[in-house]
Design a protein around this motif. Sequence first.
Motif, short mmCIF file in Angstrom:
data_model
loop_
_atom_site.label_atom_id
_atom_site.label_comp_id
_atom_site.label_asym_id
_atom_site.label_seq_id
_atom_site.Cartn_x
_atom_site.Cartn_y
_atom_site.Cartn_z
N PRO A 1 21.70 -6.23 13.56
CA PRO A 1 23.04 -6.64 13.13
C PRO A 1 24.10 -6.12 14.11
O PRO A 1 24.08 -4.96 14.51
CB PRO A 1 23.18 -5.97 11.76
N SER B 1 26.63 -12.30 11.66
CA SER B 1 26.43 -10.87 11.45
C SER B 1 25.56 -10.25 12.56
O SER B 1 25.48 -9.04 12.68
CB SER B 1 25.84 -10.59 10.07
N MET C 1 34.95 -9.30 9.44
CA MET C 1 33.70 -9.21 10.20
C MET C 1 33.84 -8.27 11.39
O MET C 1 33.01 -7.42 11.65
CB MET C 1 33.31 -10.61 10.67
N ARG D 1 32.07 -4.67 12.08
CA ARG D 1 31.27 -4.47 13.29
C ARG D 1 31.68 -3.19 14.00
O ARG D 1 30.85 -2.42 14.46
CB ARG D 1 31.51 -5.68 14.20
#
Length: 290
Positions: free
Chosen positions: A206, A235, A276, A280
Amino acid sequence: MQISDSSSRILAGLLEARTGQQLTMSRRWRIEPALSSLLRERGITSLDELITILVMGKEPSLSQQVVEALLNNETYFFRDRAPFDLLSRYALPELARRRAEARRIRIWSAGCSTGQEIYSLAMLFAEDPEAWRGWTIDLLGTDVSTHCIDRARAGTYSQFEVQRGLGINQMIKWFEESGDGWRAVETLRKPVRFQVHNLLEPPPHPGGFDIVLCRNVMLYLSPEKRAVAFERLASAMAEDGWLMLGAGETVIGQTTKLGSDIKARGLYRLTGDGSMIEKRSVERRAASGT
Ligand SMILES: C[S@@+](CC[C@H](N)C(=O)[O-])C[C@H]1O[C@@H](n2cnc3c(N)ncnc32)[C@H](O)[C@@H]1O
């Protein structure tokens, strides 16, 4: 060989349940030719007999073989050419600059079939050894088909396969004769790993990939499964990573997590929607302990 409507529905249902791939009515003609050699090998005389065995559930390996035979594995080296030009002209030089400190690049070919796509990428790096000296290049190919991954790992192709997409000079430079076929040389095989993986499951690393290729896989996914697949691909991408799709595929109208890279038509980036990118960064900071 005849197939009843109910049998073709069962087979299409099995394929969709395992992989998300839909065999719409107009594509059901594919069932008979796709399964004929498997039936011969197994001594099964009709598709309806096959269904009876599958429904009894006594041979799980048979259902996997049926699914794999029904998948469309069409691929060839440097398929469609232009995407590889875009990668070597824009994305790889850009990554060389952005990753100059870490000197590591990770690329994932999701739905890699028998490996030609990821070996084509290995060739792009191998063609320019000076530029990449001292770099760690990780190339991962994954596919839901065990048969495809076994073939990709072997890196051996028939005369017909090796000529599809490669000029004679590339073929001689990067492949050596092996039995009846041609095997990718060690320089190509070294940076490449293969793994059986279903795109609908969580990704292998990921947030780890600088480039994700998922070409000619989404076309026949049902809309719901396509949404799941886009979620998984997003992802897998580094916050400044790219996704590349096949010529007839797009993210537009499919997901809000990805949008076109305005500097490079054909590459998609994370939009930051749904935090997102923030997620991250947190993952990356946690991994590096900062
Ligand atoms: C048409 S081939 C494309 C190969 C390569 N990407 C190319 O464009 O040349 C599609 C591949 O996607 C794989 N595939 C289909 N559904 C999948 C899934 N749910 N997860 C992973 N691979 C899948 C198939 O097994 C097949 O090898």
